[in-house]
Design an enzyme around this catalytic site. Structure first.
Site, PDB file in Angstrom:
ATOM      1  N   ARG A   1      62.644   1.055  -2.668  1.00  0.00           N
ATOM      2  CA  ARG A   1      62.870   1.284  -1.249  1.00  0.00           C
ATOM      3  C   ARG A   1      62.326   2.657  -0.868  1.00  0.00           C
ATOM      4  NH1 ARG A   1      68.751   0.054  -0.176  1.00  0.00           N
ATOM      5  NH2 ARG A   1      67.960  -2.068  -0.342  1.00  0.00           N
TER       6      ARG A   1
ATOM      7  N   GLU B   1      59.222  -6.076  -4.873  1.00  0.00           N
ATOM      8  CA  GLU B   1      59.362  -5.927  -3.421  1.00  0.00           C
ATOM      9  C   GLU B   1      59.517  -4.452  -3.071  1.00  0.00           C
ATOM     10  OE1 GLU B   1      61.733  -8.496  -0.381  1.00  0.00           O
ATOM     11  OE2 GLU B   1      63.104  -6.930  -1.050  1.00  0.00           O
TER      12      GLU B   1
HETATM   13  P1  0O2 Z   1      69.974  -6.984  -2.709  1.00  0.00           P
HETATM   14  O1  0O2 Z   1      71.447  -6.991  -2.937  1.00  0.00           O
HETATM   15  O2  0O2 Z   1      69.562  -6.133  -1.555  1.00  0.00           O
HETATM   16  O3  0O2 Z   1      69.226  -6.711  -3.939  1.00  0.00           O
HETATM   17  P2  0O2 Z   1      66.738 -13.763   1.969  1.00  0.00           P
HETATM   18  O4  0O2 Z   1      67.493 -13.253   0.754  1.00  0.00           O
HETATM   19  O5  0O2 Z   1      66.714 -15.233   2.095  1.00  0.00           O
HETATM   20  O6  0O2 Z   1      67.174 -13.060   3.239  1.00  0.00           O
HETATM   21  P3  0O2 Z   1      64.077 -13.271   0.771  1.00  0.00           P
HETATM   22  O7  0O2 Z   1      63.258 -14.502   0.868  1.00  0.00           O
HETATM   23  O8  0O2 Z   1      64.526 -12.875  -0.583  1.00  0.00           O
HETATM   24  O9  0O2 Z   1      65.237 -13.335   1.864  1.00  0.00           O
HETATM   25  O10 0O2 Z   1      63.174 -12.117   1.287  1.00  0.00           O
HETATM   26  P4  0O2 Z   1      63.413 -10.857   2.188  1.00  0.00           P
HETATM   27  O11 0O2 Z   1      64.259 -11.165   3.364  1.00  0.00           O
HETATM   28  O12 0O2 Z   1      62.052 -10.297   2.448  1.00  0.00           O
HETATM   29  O13 0O2 Z   1      64.138  -9.829   1.224  1.00  0.00           O
HETATM   30  C1  0O2 Z   1      65.447  -9.925   0.838  1.00  0.00           C
HETATM   31  C2  0O2 Z   1      66.024  -8.528   0.726  1.00  0.00           C
HETATM   32  O14 0O2 Z   1      65.872  -7.848   1.972  1.00  0.00           O
HETATM   33  C3  0O2 Z   1      67.519  -8.603   0.520  1.00  0.00           C
HETATM   34  O15 0O2 Z   1      67.802  -8.645  -0.834  1.00  0.00           O
HETATM   35  C4  0O2 Z   1      67.998  -7.310   1.145  1.00  0.00           C
HETATM   36  O16 0O2 Z   1      67.784  -6.207   0.298  1.00  0.00           O
HETATM   37  C5  0O2 Z   1      67.074  -7.202   2.333  1.00  0.00           C
HETATM   38  N1  0O2 Z   1      67.630  -7.933   3.477  1.00  0.00           N
HETATM   39  C6  0O2 Z   1      67.117  -9.025   4.058  1.00  0.00           C
HETATM   40  N2  0O2 Z   1      67.869  -9.420   5.099  1.00  0.00           N
HETATM   41  C7  0O2 Z   1      68.895  -8.559   5.188  1.00  0.00           C
HETATM   42  C8  0O2 Z   1      70.028  -8.432   6.073  1.00  0.00           C
HETATM   43  O17 0O2 Z   1      70.237  -9.212   7.019  1.00  0.00           O
HETATM   44  N3  0O2 Z   1      70.877  -7.399   5.828  1.00  0.00           N
HETATM   45  C9  0O2 Z   1      70.683  -6.507   4.810  1.00  0.00           C
HETATM   46  N4  0O2 Z   1      71.574  -5.533   4.670  1.00  0.00           N
HETATM   47  N5  0O2 Z   1      69.636  -6.616   3.954  1.00  0.00           N
HETATM   48  C10 0O2 Z   1      68.757  -7.615   4.139  1.00  0.00           C
HETATM   49  P5  0O2 Z   1      69.094  -9.399  -1.390  1.00  0.00           P
HETATM   50  O18 0O2 Z   1      68.680 -10.544  -2.201  1.00  0.00           O
HETATM   51  O19 0O2 Z   1      70.057  -9.615  -0.296  1.00  0.00           O
HETATM   52  O20 0O2 Z   1      69.684  -8.481  -2.437  1.00  0.00           O
END
Ligand code: 0O2
Length: 206
Positions: free
Chosen positions: A75, A137
């Site tokens: 990040r 990512e």
């Molecule tokens: P963590 O706990 O942060 O490691 P999805 O999980 O379906 O939303 P996808 O396809 O994995 O989405 O891709 P995206 O949205 O590009 O990336 C997911 C990550 O972005 C999430 O990881 C979060 O870190 C962040 N993120 C996405 N949407 C939100 C949200 O609405 N609120 C917050 N606080 N973070 C978000 P994870 O898997 O949640 O895990």
């Protein structure tokens, strides 16, 4: 499944990216007195979260490495929205990894109110078994976006993804306030940077 061995190249990827991205910050701070990067963090997704997300997204085990794209995550947190796009452009020009997808949740904010710019990259790691491309990512956001996202993330964790409507409405208003804060700060960016330059040289001459 030997998780510990499986995750070693992901840990290496995160560590290498942190060093490289912090290097950008260091160089900017030295040469320009202002860096578009405020700070950099990184983590390998915990095994329980990997398994939970695979279940939620219906990803089979043999697709984990391609379809679960945030096992390695870094990040970049910036002061201003402009800085995000400056960094994205710099990362697009780099030769040490390939960008395979860009997700602009700043132009297209998520339903939750989440804003951030995501890059999905393919990063080469050398292992004792040879060369391996790791999908990672990179999330790029402002301090205000980060403040909102970490608070929302905690609430999501607390309520296991089912945040009560009253709280989620408040979160949407808070997201709107964070957006306004970014807008207002952008308008006085030059003033702030000038003040930071003065403060920086005062500290150096002390
Ligand atoms: P963590 O706990 O942060 O490691 P999805 O999980 O379906 O939303 P996808 O396809 O994995 O989405 O891709 P995206 O949205 O590009 O990336 C997911 C990550 O972005 C999430 O990881 C979060 O870190 C962040 N993120 C996405 N949407 C939100 C949200 O609405 N609120 C917050 N606080 N973070 C978000 P994870 O898997 O949640 O895990």
């Amino acid at each position: 499944m030997d998780w510990e061995s499986f995750l070693i190249p992901y840990e290496q990827c995160v560590e290498e990216l942190k060093v490289k991205l912090r290097g950008i910050r260091k160089q900017f701070a030295k040469e320009k007195n202002h860096s578009p990067i405020e700070f950099v963090t990184g983590r390998v997704k915990p095994i329980t979260s990997i398994l939970e997300k695979m279940r939620r997204k219906d990803i089979p085990m043999d697709k984990m490495e391609t379809d679960l794209q945030d096992i390695a995550g870094v990040r970049i947190v910036c002061q201003f929205v402009d800085d995000i796009f400056d960094i994205v452009q710099r990362l697009r020009n780099r030769k040490d990894f390939k960008i395979i997808e860009e997700r602009d949740y700043i132009k297209n904010k998520k339903e939750s109110g989440y804003r951030s710019y995501h890059l999905i990259i393919s990063y080469p790691v050398e292992t004792i078994h040879g060369y391996k491309e790791i999908i990672a990512e990179i999330q790029i956001r402002t301090l205000a976006m980060n403040f909102w996202a970490i608070n929302e993330h905690s609430l999501n964790y607390k309520y296991e993804g089912q945040i009560p409507i009253k709280i989620s409405e408040r979160l949407k208003r808070a997201a709107e306030a964070a957006f306004k804060l970014d807008e207002e700060m952008a308008k006085i960016k030059d003033e702030i940077q000038e003040a930071q330059r003065v403060f920086h040289s005062y500290k150096q001459n002390k």
